[in-house]
Scaffold this motif. Sequence first.
Motif, PDB file in Angstrom:
ATOM      1  N   ARG A 171       0.834  -1.203   0.000  1.00 29.63           N
ATOM      2  CA  ARG A 171       0.000   0.000   0.000  1.00 29.63           C
ATOM      3  C   ARG A 171       0.869   1.255   0.000  1.00 29.63           C
ATOM      4  O   ARG A 171       0.537   2.250  -0.661  1.00 29.63           O
ATOM      5  CB  ARG A 171      -0.926  -0.009   1.209  1.00 29.63           C
ATOM      6  N   HIS A 172       1.974   1.226   0.748  1.00 28.32           N
ATOM      7  CA  HIS A 172       2.868   2.384   0.776  1.00 28.32           C
ATOM      8  C   HIS A 172       3.460   2.639  -0.605  1.00 28.32           C
ATOM      9  O   HIS A 172       3.564   3.796  -1.047  1.00 28.32           O
ATOM     10  CB  HIS A 172       3.978   2.151   1.792  1.00 28.32           C
ATOM     11  N   LEU A 173       3.838   1.596  -1.305  1.00 29.15           N
ATOM     12  CA  LEU A 173       4.379   1.748  -2.652  1.00 29.15           C
ATOM     13  C   LEU A 173       3.331   2.311  -3.610  1.00 29.15           C
ATOM     14  O   LEU A 173       3.637   3.138  -4.472  1.00 29.15           O
ATOM     15  CB  LEU A 173       4.889   0.403  -3.169  1.00 29.15           C
ATOM     16  N   ILE A 174       2.089   1.882  -3.457  1.00 34.53           N
ATOM     17  CA  ILE A 174       1.010   2.410  -4.299  1.00 34.53           C
ATOM     18  C   ILE A 174       0.867   3.912  -4.079  1.00 34.53           C
ATOM     19  O   ILE A 174       0.719   4.688  -5.035  1.00 34.53           O
ATOM     20  CB  ILE A 174      -0.319   1.685  -4.011  1.00 34.53           C
ATOM     21  N   GLU A 175       0.925   4.345  -2.800  1.00 34.62           N
ATOM     22  CA  GLU A 175       0.834   5.773  -2.503  1.00 34.62           C
ATOM     23  C   GLU A 175       1.978   6.535  -3.162  1.00 34.62           C
ATOM     24  O   GLU A 175       1.785   7.622  -3.710  1.00 34.62           O
ATOM     25  CB  GLU A 175       0.874   6.003  -0.982  1.00 34.62           C
ATOM     26  N   THR A 176       3.176   5.969  -3.101  1.00 34.23           N
ATOM     27  CA  THR A 176       4.357   6.632  -3.655  1.00 34.23           C
ATOM     28  C   THR A 176       4.269   6.787  -5.162  1.00 34.23           C
ATOM     29  O   THR A 176       4.742   7.771  -5.733  1.00 34.23           O
ATOM     30  CB  THR A 176       5.624   5.840  -3.281  1.00 34.23           C
ATOM     31  N   HIS A 177       3.654   5.820  -5.833  1.00 35.69           N
ATOM     32  CA  HIS A 177       3.605   5.815  -7.300  1.00 35.69           C
ATOM     33  C   HIS A 177       2.160   5.907  -7.807  1.00 35.69           C
ATOM     34  O   HIS A 177       1.832   5.351  -8.857  1.00 35.69           O
ATOM     35  CB  HIS A 177       4.254   4.535  -7.837  1.00 35.69           C
ATOM     36  N   LEU A 178       1.330   6.659  -7.077  1.00 36.56           N
ATOM     37  CA  LEU A 178      -0.105   6.659  -7.346  1.00 36.56           C
ATOM     38  C   LEU A 178      -0.442   7.076  -8.768  1.00 36.56           C
ATOM     39  O   LEU A 178      -1.342   6.517  -9.389  1.00 36.56           O
ATOM     40  CB  LEU A 178      -0.820   7.577  -6.345  1.00 36.56           C
ATOM     41  N   ASN A 179       0.251   8.091  -9.299  1.00 37.25           N
ATOM     42  CA  ASN A 179      -0.075   8.556 -10.654  1.00 37.25           C
ATOM     43  C   ASN A 179       0.900   8.031 -11.695  1.00 37.25           C
ATOM     44  O   ASN A 179       0.946   8.535 -12.810  1.00 37.25           O
ATOM     45  CB  ASN A 179      -0.112  10.090 -10.693  1.00 37.25           C
ATOM     46  N   GLY A 180       1.672   7.000 -11.331  1.00 40.04           N
ATOM     47  CA  GLY A 180       2.673   6.458 -12.259  1.00 40.04           C
ATOM     48  C   GLY A 180       2.198   5.289 -13.080  1.00 40.04           C
ATOM     49  O   GLY A 180       2.879   4.878 -14.029  1.00 40.04           O
ATOM     50  N   HIS A 181       1.029   4.706 -12.716  1.00 38.49           N
ATOM     51  CA  HIS A 181       0.463   3.568 -13.445  1.00 38.49           C
ATOM     52  C   HIS A 181       1.495   2.454 -13.610  1.00 38.49           C
ATOM     53  O   HIS A 181       1.683   1.907 -14.697  1.00 38.49           O
ATOM     54  CB  HIS A 181      -0.092   4.016 -14.803  1.00 38.49           C
ATOM     55  N   ARG A 182       2.130   2.100 -12.499  1.00 38.32           N
ATOM     56  CA  ARG A 182       3.123   1.031 -12.519  1.00 38.32           C
ATOM     57  C   ARG A 182       2.429  -0.330 -12.635  1.00 38.32           C
ATOM     58  O   ARG A 182       1.384  -0.553 -12.026  1.00 38.32           O
ATOM     59  CB  ARG A 182       3.948   1.060 -11.242  1.00 38.32           C
ATOM     60  N   PRO A 183       3.019  -1.269 -13.382  1.00 38.28           N
ATOM     61  CA  PRO A 183       2.417  -2.607 -13.494  1.00 38.28           C
ATOM     62  C   PRO A 183       2.635  -3.414 -12.227  1.00 38.28           C
ATOM     63  O   PRO A 183       3.504  -3.086 -11.388  1.00 38.28           O
ATOM     64  CB  PRO A 183       3.177  -3.219 -14.671  1.00 38.28           C
ATOM     65  N   VAL A 184       1.874  -4.491 -12.077  1.00 40.31           N
ATOM     66  CA  VAL A 184       1.980  -5.334 -10.889  1.00 40.31           C
ATOM     67  C   VAL A 184       3.397  -5.876 -10.734  1.00 40.31           C
ATOM     68  O   VAL A 184       3.912  -5.993  -9.618  1.00 40.31           O
ATOM     69  CB  VAL A 184       0.955  -6.488 -10.959  1.00 40.31           C
ATOM     70  N   ARG A 185       4.054  -6.194 -11.842  1.00 36.91           N
ATOM     71  CA  ARG A 185       5.410  -6.749 -11.741  1.00 36.91           C
ATOM     72  C   ARG A 185       6.376  -5.764 -11.078  1.00 36.91           C
ATOM     73  O   ARG A 185       7.320  -6.172 -10.410  1.00 36.91           O
ATOM     74  CB  ARG A 185       5.920  -7.158 -13.115  1.00 36.91           C
ATOM     75  N   PHE A 186       6.152  -4.461 -11.254  1.00 35.97           N
ATOM     76  CA  PHE A 186       6.995  -3.459 -10.607  1.00 35.97           C
ATOM     77  C   PHE A 186       6.865  -3.562  -9.087  1.00 35.97           C
ATOM     78  O   PHE A 186       7.872  -3.554  -8.358  1.00 35.97           O
ATOM     79  CB  PHE A 186       6.600  -2.053 -11.071  1.00 35.97           C
ATOM     80  N   TYR A 187       5.631  -3.660  -8.595  1.00 34.06           N
ATOM     81  CA  TYR A 187       5.413  -3.738  -7.152  1.00 34.06           C
ATOM     82  C   TYR A 187       5.942  -5.045  -6.591  1.00 34.06           C
ATOM     83  O   TYR A 187       6.544  -5.071  -5.504  1.00 34.06           O
ATOM     84  CB  TYR A 187       3.924  -3.580  -6.842  1.00 34.06           C
ATOM     85  N   ALA A 188       5.720  -6.141  -7.298  1.00 34.60           N
ATOM     86  CA  ALA A 188       6.219  -7.437  -6.829  1.00 34.60           C
ATOM     87  C   ALA A 188       7.743  -7.413  -6.700  1.00 34.60           C
ATOM     88  O   ALA A 188       8.306  -7.868  -5.696  1.00 34.60           O
ATOM     89  CB  ALA A 188       5.784  -8.547  -7.785  1.00 34.60           C
ATOM     90  N   ALA A 189       8.414  -6.854  -7.703  1.00 34.63           N
ATOM     91  CA  ALA A 189       9.878  -6.774  -7.658  1.00 34.63           C
ATOM     92  C   ALA A 189      10.337  -5.899  -6.505  1.00 34.63           C
ATOM     93  O   ALA A 189      11.303  -6.222  -5.799  1.00 34.63           O
ATOM     94  CB  ALA A 189      10.409  -6.244  -8.982  1.00 34.63           C
ATOM     95  N   ALA A 190       9.644  -4.772  -6.269  1.00 38.79           N
ATOM     96  CA  ALA A 190      10.024  -3.873  -5.181  1.00 38.79           C
ATOM     97  C   ALA A 190       9.834  -4.527  -3.821  1.00 38.79           C
ATOM     98  O   ALA A 190      10.542  -4.192  -2.862  1.00 38.79           O
ATOM     99  CB  ALA A 190       9.207  -2.591  -5.265  1.00 38.79           C
ATOM    100  N   LEU A 191       8.903  -5.473  -3.746  1.00 42.30           N
ATOM    101  CA  LEU A 191       8.644  -6.177  -2.491  1.00 42.30           C
ATOM    102  C   LEU A 191       9.484  -7.438  -2.351  1.00 42.30           C
ATOM    103  O   LEU A 191       9.413  -8.132  -1.323  1.00 42.30           O
ATOM    104  CB  LEU A 191       7.157  -6.541  -2.406  1.00 42.30           C
ATOM    105  N   GLY A 192      10.259  -7.758  -3.391  1.00 42.69           N
ATOM    106  CA  GLY A 192      11.109  -8.936  -3.345  1.00 42.69           C
ATOM    107  C   GLY A 192      10.345 -10.236  -3.451  1.00 42.69           C
ATOM    108  O   GLY A 192      10.712 -11.237  -2.831  1.00 42.69           O
ATOM    109  N   MET A 193       9.267 -10.244  -4.231  1.00 36.73           N
ATOM    110  CA  MET A 193       8.476 -11.458  -4.416  1.00 36.73           C
ATOM    111  C   MET A 193       8.030 -11.563  -5.862  1.00 36.73           C
ATOM    112  O   MET A 193       8.173 -10.615  -6.645  1.00 36.73           O
ATOM    113  CB  MET A 193       7.259 -11.455  -3.478  1.00 36.73           C
ATOM    114  N   THR A 194       7.489 -12.691  -6.219  1.00 42.90           N
ATOM    115  CA  THR A 194       6.978 -12.877  -7.578  1.00 42.90           C
ATOM    116  C   THR A 194       5.569 -12.311  -7.679  1.00 42.90           C
ATOM    117  O   THR A 194       4.882 -12.099  -6.661  1.00 42.90           O
ATOM    118  CB  THR A 194       6.943 -14.363  -7.964  1.00 42.90           C
ATOM    119  N   GLU A 195       5.125 -12.056  -8.905  1.00 43.56           N
ATOM    120  CA  GLU A 195       3.751 -11.595  -9.109  1.00 43.56           C
ATOM    121  C   GLU A 195       2.755 -12.617  -8.563  1.00 43.56           C
ATOM    122  O   GLU A 195       1.715 -12.249  -7.999  1.00 43.56           O
ATOM    123  CB  GLU A 195       3.487 -11.373 -10.599  1.00 43.56           C
ATOM    124  N   ARG A 196       3.081 -13.891  -8.727  1.00 45.02           N
ATOM    125  CA  ARG A 196       2.170 -14.947  -8.256  1.00 45.02           C
ATOM    126  C   ARG A 196       2.032 -14.894  -6.732  1.00 45.02           C
ATOM    127  O   ARG A 196       0.928 -15.017  -6.202  1.00 45.02           O
ATOM    128  CB  ARG A 196       2.691 -16.307  -8.703  1.00 45.02           C
TER     129      ARG A 196
END
Length: 280
Positions: A186-211
């Motif tokens: 959720r914190h990452l979503i707030e940081t990149h709210l208007n960036g329209h980042r794909p799910v893979r970006f968030y998964a990588a930032a969290l150190g996990m796979t999209e699955r």
Amino acid sequence: MPLASIPAYALYGEEDGPDRPAYAHIETIAARSSLHDWEIAPHRHHRSVQVLIVMTGEVEAALDSTRLRLAAPCHVTVPVGAVHGFRFAPASEGWVLTLDQAFAARARGPGDPLGRLLAGGGATTLPEPEARRIALLAAELLALAGVPHDAALFHAVAEALLRSLPREDADSAEDGGEDGRLARFRHLIETHLNGHRPVRFYAAALGMTERTLGRLCLRQLGCTPLEVIHRRVASEAQRLLRYTNATVAQVAEELGFADASYFSRFYLRTTGRRPSAERS
């Protein structure tokens, strides 16, 4: 034309800024509200939680899209970033406690009700025993704020006050609360709210796979990571549409949509309402 943003304050009417240190503050309702005819216009706090305690009188509260009317004794807890405003009956008595978002670190794990209260907010009436205890704690905080004091003592008393608040979910069986990884998501979503980042970006930032992120969201939230992202973008759009004079095109641009028509379709698909409907 620049977007007319929702006002953001450290305390109502006081400018916020990136260099402001973390702090805790308490004041009476009358101290500020009586200067504004007992009405606090809609605004938000980007880095703090507020707890309103009303001991006598009545309050009409707007909390994002929710409207409440509560008679004293009652409380309203406003999470970080939520748009809120209050209208008090003249001469209402009580306190407004403001706590930096770092206060949430006092929660003892994901299942702690304190963490859920600070993250999600809430509003309830106060039964008489709790109301008496909360009034004593609030009065002690006000006394501590009036003289040089140990911040740790102030925070400890503030925690005791918050833990004394009745919870709306007190009788429900929770499954342990949100996983800490979701808080980081959720914190990452707030940081990149208007960036329209794909799910893979968030998964990588969290150190996990999209699955793995997908399973986590489905288990804890009952939806996909993309739905979490879209709902947050839609909720911010709703705030801007309801609380500013910005056009639909301006809101679309503010949130990173290249085309207002696409934004309108996104908003309808996500919320079931057209952006123009929020004006009414």
